[in-house]
Design a protein around this motif. Structure first.
Motif, PDB file in Angstrom:
ATOM      1  N   ALA A 193       0.734  -0.990   0.056  1.00  0.00           N
ATOM      2  CA  ALA A 193       0.063   0.180   0.171  1.00  0.00           C
ATOM      3  C   ALA A 193       0.664   1.475   0.203  1.00  0.00           C
ATOM      4  N   PRO A 194       1.522   1.510  -0.995  1.00  0.00           N
ATOM      5  CA  PRO A 194       2.838   2.877  -1.141  1.00  0.00           C
ATOM      6  C   PRO A 194       1.741   4.004  -1.136  1.00  0.00           C
ATOM      7  N   GLU A 195       0.085   3.935  -1.947  1.00  0.00           N
ATOM      8  CA  GLU A 195      -1.179   5.423  -1.148  1.00  0.00           C
ATOM      9  C   GLU A 195      -0.668   5.596   0.736  1.00  0.00           C
ATOM     10  N   ARG A 196      -0.574   4.444   1.245  1.00  0.00           N
ATOM     11  CA  ARG A 196      -0.197   5.485   3.090  1.00  0.00           C
ATOM     12  C   ARG A 196       0.052   5.942   3.235  1.00  0.00           C
ATOM     13  N   LEU A 197       1.560   5.534   2.100  1.00  0.00           N
ATOM     14  CA  LEU A 197       2.861   6.796   2.989  1.00  0.00           C
ATOM     15  C   LEU A 197       2.683   7.723   2.233  1.00  0.00           C
ATOM     16  N   GLU A 198       1.984   8.339   0.947  1.00  0.00           N
ATOM     17  CA  GLU A 198       2.117   9.003  -0.465  1.00  0.00           C
ATOM     18  C   GLU A 198       1.475   9.730   0.042  1.00  0.00           C
ATOM     19  N   LEU A 199       0.179   9.410   0.577  1.00  0.00           N
ATOM     20  CA  LEU A 199      -1.065  10.272   0.985  1.00  0.00           C
ATOM     21  C   LEU A 199      -1.053  10.863   2.807  1.00  0.00           C
ATOM     22  N   GLY A 200      -0.577   9.398   3.695  1.00  0.00           N
ATOM     23  CA  GLY A 200      -1.401  10.184   5.040  1.00  0.00           C
ATOM     24  C   GLY A 200      -2.356   9.739   5.295  1.00  0.00           C
ATOM     25  N   GLY A 201      -1.853   9.198   6.687  1.00  0.00           N
ATOM     26  CA  GLY A 201      -3.211   8.417   6.982  1.00  0.00           C
ATOM     27  C   GLY A 201      -4.562   8.992   6.913  1.00  0.00           C
ATOM     28  N   VAL A 202      -4.993  10.414   7.605  1.00  0.00           N
ATOM     29  CA  VAL A 202      -5.852  10.506   6.858  1.00  0.00           C
ATOM     30  C   VAL A 202      -6.338  10.685   5.814  1.00  0.00           C
ATOM     31  N   LEU A 203      -5.952  11.257   4.550  1.00  0.00           N
ATOM     32  CA  LEU A 203      -6.155  10.732   2.813  1.00  0.00           C
ATOM     33  C   LEU A 203      -6.939   9.575   3.351  1.00  0.00           C
ATOM     34  N   PHE A 204      -5.872   8.751   3.597  1.00  0.00           N
ATOM     35  CA  PHE A 204      -6.037   7.469   2.855  1.00  0.00           C
ATOM     36  C   PHE A 204      -7.164   6.504   3.160  1.00  0.00           C
ATOM     37  N   GLU A 205      -7.616   7.051   4.434  1.00  0.00           N
ATOM     38  CA  GLU A 205      -8.437   6.165   4.786  1.00  0.00           C
ATOM     39  C   GLU A 205      -9.964   6.764   4.097  1.00  0.00           C
ATOM     40  N   GLY A 206      -9.614   7.632   3.235  1.00  0.00           N
ATOM     41  CA  GLY A 206     -11.381   8.019   2.798  1.00  0.00           C
ATOM     42  C   GLY A 206     -10.315   7.174   0.593  1.00  0.00           C
ATOM     43  N   LEU A 207      -9.817   6.667   1.010  1.00  0.00           N
ATOM     44  CA  LEU A 207      -8.989   5.978  -0.024  1.00  0.00           C
ATOM     45  C   LEU A 207      -9.992   4.722  -0.464  1.00  0.00           C
ATOM     46  N   PRO A 208     -11.032   4.535  -2.026  1.00  0.00           N
ATOM     47  CA  PRO A 208     -11.338   3.458  -1.822  1.00  0.00           C
ATOM     48  C   PRO A 208     -10.678   2.209  -1.795  1.00  0.00           C
ATOM     49  N   GLU A 209     -11.019   0.770  -1.194  1.00  0.00           N
ATOM     50  CA  GLU A 209      -9.944  -0.360  -0.682  1.00  0.00           C
ATOM     51  C   GLU A 209      -9.159  -0.720  -2.229  1.00  0.00           C
ATOM     52  N   GLU A 210     -10.469  -0.739  -3.085  1.00  0.00           N
ATOM     53  CA  GLU A 210     -10.132  -1.200  -4.665  1.00  0.00           C
ATOM     54  C   GLU A 210      -9.394  -0.546  -5.091  1.00  0.00           C
ATOM     55  N   TRP A 211      -9.269   0.742  -4.601  1.00  0.00           N
ATOM     56  CA  TRP A 211      -7.548   1.436  -5.129  1.00  0.00           C
ATOM     57  C   TRP A 211      -6.093   0.890  -4.926  1.00  0.00           C
ATOM     58  N   ILE A 212      -6.443   0.511  -3.466  1.00  0.00           N
ATOM     59  CA  ILE A 212      -5.200   1.132  -2.761  1.00  0.00           C
ATOM     60  C   ILE A 212      -4.484  -0.551  -3.231  1.00  0.00           C
ATOM     61  N   GLY A 213      -2.482  -0.292  -3.199  1.00  0.00           N
ATOM     62  CA  GLY A 213      -2.090  -1.048  -4.036  1.00  0.00           C
ATOM     63  C   GLY A 213      -2.120  -1.069  -5.881  1.00  0.00           C
ATOM     64  N   GLN A 214      -3.381   0.064  -6.640  1.00  0.00           N
ATOM     65  CA  GLN A 214      -2.794   0.161  -8.005  1.00  0.00           C
ATOM     66  C   GLN A 214      -2.520   1.237  -8.098  1.00  0.00           C
ATOM     67  N   GLY A 215      -1.697   2.135  -7.386  1.00  0.00           N
ATOM     68  CA  GLY A 215      -0.861   3.159  -7.551  1.00  0.00           C
ATOM     69  C   GLY A 215      -1.982   4.569  -8.589  1.00  0.00           C
ATOM     70  N   LYS A 216      -2.987   4.508  -7.664  1.00  0.00           N
ATOM     71  CA  LYS A 216      -3.867   5.833  -7.864  1.00  0.00           C
ATOM     72  C   LYS A 216      -4.404   6.708  -6.653  1.00  0.00           C
ATOM     73  N   ALA A 217      -2.551   6.894  -6.155  1.00  0.00           N
ATOM     74  CA  ALA A 217      -2.463   8.257  -4.575  1.00  0.00           C
ATOM     75  C   ALA A 217      -3.481   9.085  -5.870  1.00  0.00           C
ATOM     76  N   MET A 218      -2.288   9.435  -7.356  1.00  0.00           N
ATOM     77  CA  MET A 218      -2.391  10.609  -7.471  1.00  0.00           C
ATOM     78  C   MET A 218      -3.970  11.304  -8.179  1.00  0.00           C
ATOM     79  N   ASP A 219      -3.824   9.938  -8.567  1.00  0.00           N
ATOM     80  CA  ASP A 219      -5.806  10.065  -9.389  1.00  0.00           C
ATOM     81  C   ASP A 219      -6.677  10.619  -8.262  1.00  0.00           C
ATOM     82  N   TYR A 220      -6.752  10.220  -6.671  1.00  0.00           N
ATOM     83  CA  TYR A 220      -7.078  10.404  -5.571  1.00  0.00           C
ATOM     84  C   TYR A 220      -6.846  11.748  -5.462  1.00  0.00           C
ATOM     85  N   LEU A 221      -5.867  12.483  -4.920  1.00  0.00           N
ATOM     86  CA  LEU A 221      -6.107  13.407  -5.121  1.00  0.00           C
ATOM     87  C   LEU A 221      -6.554  14.349  -6.149  1.00  0.00           C
ATOM     88  N   LYS A 222      -6.815  14.141  -6.753  1.00  0.00           N
ATOM     89  CA  LYS A 222      -7.233  15.505  -8.046  1.00  0.00           C
ATOM     90  C   LYS A 222      -8.367  15.123  -8.153  1.00  0.00           C
TER      91      LYS A 222
END
Length: 622
Positions: free
Chosen positions: A447-476
């Motif tokens: 889950a590289p998104e956990r480190l890139e987004l931080g804990g607060v934003l990561f909690e809002g990330l859909p679980e199916e996106w975890i590990g898919q390299g979609k941190a930037m998509d979520y930020l957009k």
């Protein structure tokens, strides 16, 4: 008194104090307030005092059952909320209203015991003015409240509070001390609090270098005793008790009350300093305060520039008895490894190749090392940290688990980082071939998104996106104007909070000296201006005349203008009658003013009191 203003003022404080205690207390308080509103709107029958007294005793019993005491901050505040709302429900007369008025100020004081941040201060001041206006009186300078403000500011600036002068610690509340982990790590110990955004600490870097969420690892505890998925911390010896003053600190931490000794430090940190509490450095390179911290605390840290070399110990290789499948897996992973670093990398590659997943709800299929490795293959950060440290030790690589906080949320307005419960994290350290403790975080693989987004934003990330390299998509996806506007408002308020907290809790004798050295002249001028109203009032204070005394003085002044003097043996009525005989055209006005004077002075039942404006109008006609 104005009943609706009284209800509104009490409701504001009950809501804000209720947010600091258990939710059922605020719910009960608001229920009684709504009941009171229904009584006022539809003229319903008020409950009897016997009924409300019974509920008060029941509320006290519930609080004693829950807290075992009424002397703690939470229990006393909870009882105060229930007592106030029940008293409001049975309010019948002016005496009850005045008692509720005083209870409102006690509630405001209770609110400020919990927090001195902007929302609490705003709510407290709003409640104060609403309660004061319920008396149908205006807030004038002559009131005690406004007179006390300059004096309070003078005392704050020129007589800073002494930190904990008698060695007492503050009262602990049930909402404090939830730091996201304890002295042990087990499945669910971190994931169960990840939805909470309760503030843990703020950090301000004192240099010009900028950092990202993935750079932020804040070390809290080091766990070295392994039971597979469960790791605990033995009693570690103290390495250092006293620290030299840091000439130039690299960062400053404002830690919320927690009731524990844990201090969270940048990894790696060489030493800490604080003007308010002593601390120790324990073996394992983690810091603790000497006594539990029940108040908001500030400390500074210095980065460690070089990584020290250490010798491994037997405790760093201790593991429970492992199953045959785990032993076979370890043998496979270490077969072609040339170094300890290679072994760590092979374990990470195994997680990649076998498609392990990062899950917020892994279930019971990952409750043990075997289940996690061969059945569930999904888990939270504690599953990966515990498993990787166990595999490293099984491969004869000294390893340990570290718990703390990772990520954070940067406030661009206040230039500080905020860490909440959602940033709680666990990772691994192993002793590399250079005999240096090296950090490895298996979460980076799944889950590289956990480190890139931080804990607060990561909690809002859909679980199916975890590990898919979609941190930037979520930020957009968060670039919508209303999201950005909300974040701007929240960050500004948080920035004001931080500045206010630093000013209020960090203003001590040292800060006072620094302030006065830099602004000596302005400090003296400010102090003089703050004291000037009290000095002038002391030297030029005049006795305030009563209405009757003022009226008598005005009548005698008017008589003197008409060459009439009141004899010492003459009553005012006798003098007025003599005056009226000589000037019959003003007899009616004189008799009216005489009746007003006698009513005010002797409390006899006569003519009603006129306003000063009406009395002046009659005096002009004389």
């Amino acid at each position: 008194m104005n009943s609706w203003r009284l209800i509104l003022g009490l409701t504001i404080t009950i809501i804000f104090v209720g947010l600091e205690v258990e939710s059922w207390v605020m719910a009960a308080g608001l229920f009684f307030i709504l009941w009171k509103c229904a009584i006022e709107l539809w003229k319903l029958q008020k409950p009897s005092r016997w009924f409300t007294n019974t509920l008060t005793v029941a509320a006290l019993g519930l609080i004693l059952l829950r807290y075992r005491t009424v002397m703690s901050q939470d229990s006393s505040s909870s009882f105060l909320i229930l007592l106030t709302s029940l008293k409001l429900l049975e309010e019948r007369n002016l005496r009850d209203q005045k008692f509720l008025f005083l209870l409102g100020f006690v509630l405001i004081s209770a609110l400020f015991l919990f927090s001195l941040e902007v929302p609490a201060l705003g709510a407290g001041l709003a409640s104060f003015f609403v309660l004061w206006s319920s008396q149908n009186t205006k807030l004038k300078y002559s009131s005690i409240f406004l007179k006390s403000l300059p004096l309070a500011l003078f005392l704050f600036l020129f007589f800073p509070r002494v930190q904990n002068p008698f060695g007492f610690q503050g009262l602990m509340t049930s909402n404090q001390g939830q730091t996201g982990f304890s002295d042990e790590l087990s499945p669910g110990s971190i994931s169960k609090i990840q939805n909470s955004q309760e503030l843990v600490f703020r950090v301000q870097f004192l240099g010009s270098k900028k950092y990202r969420p993935q750079d932020q690892y804040w070390r809290g505890q080091v766990l070295t005793t392994s039971e597979g998925m469960r790791w605990t911390k033995p009693s570690m010896p103290v390495i250092e008790r006293t620290f030299e003053k840091i000439p130039q600190a690299d960062y400053e931490v404002t830690l919320e009350p927690q009731g524990k000794r844990w201090l969270f430090v940048w990894e790696p940190t060489e030493r800490l300093q604080s003007a308010k509490f002593p601390m120790v450095l324990r073996k394992g390179s983690y810091f603790e305060s000497v006594a539990p911290l029940y108040e908001r605390s500030i400390y500074q840290g210095k980065f460690e520039e070089t990584t020290p070399q250490v010798e491994s110990e037997a405790a760093d290789l201790q593991i429970p008895e492992l199953s045959e499948p785990v032993a076979v897996l370890v043998k496979k992973l270490t077969a072609s490894a040339n170094s300890r670093e290679d072994i760590a990398e092979k374990i990470l590659n195994h997680f990649r190749a076998e498609k392990f997943m990062y899950s917020k709800s892994p279930g019971k299929t990952s409750g043990s090392i075997d289940d996690f490795l061969f059945v569930g293959k999904k888990g939270y950060c504690e599953h990966y940290a515990a498993t990787m440290a166990t595999l490293l030790r099984a491969a004869k690589v000294p390893a340990r688990v570290v718990t703390g906080y990772q990520g954070g949320d940067f406030n661009a307005y206040g230039r500080f980082w905020k860490f909440t419960q959602a940033d709680a994290h666990a990772w691994v350290e192993f002793l590399n071939n250079r005999n240096e403790w090296e950090r490895v975080d298996p979460t980076t693989v799944v889950a590289p998104e956990r480190l890139e987004l931080g804990g607060v934003l990561f909690e809002g990330l859909p679980e199916e996106w975890i590990g898919q390299g979609k941190a930037m998509d979520y930020l957009k996806s968060r670039q919508a104007w209303w999201i950005q506007a909300r974040e701007t408002i929240l960050q500004n308020v948080e920035s004001w909070n931080y500045d206010l907290v630093l000013f209020l809790i960090d203003f001590n004798l040292d800060k006072q000296k620094e302030l006065f050295q830099e602004y000596r002249t302005w400090a003296v001028v400010l102090g003089a201006l703050l004291l000037l109203p009290f000095i002038l009032q002391s030297f030029f204070r005049r006795k305030k005349l009563t209405y009757a005394e003022w009226l008598l003085k005005e009548l005698e002044a008017k008589a003197q203008k008409q060459n009439l003097t009141r004899e010492k043996s003459e009553t005012l009525r006798q003098f007025t009658q003599r005056w009226a005989k000589s000037h019959p055209e003003i007899r009616t006005s004189l008799m009216t003013l005489l009746d007003i004077y006698e009513t005010e002075e002797y409390s006899s039942k006569g003519a009603p009191k006129l306003s000063p404006q009406q009395a002046r109008s009659l005096l002009k006609s004389l």
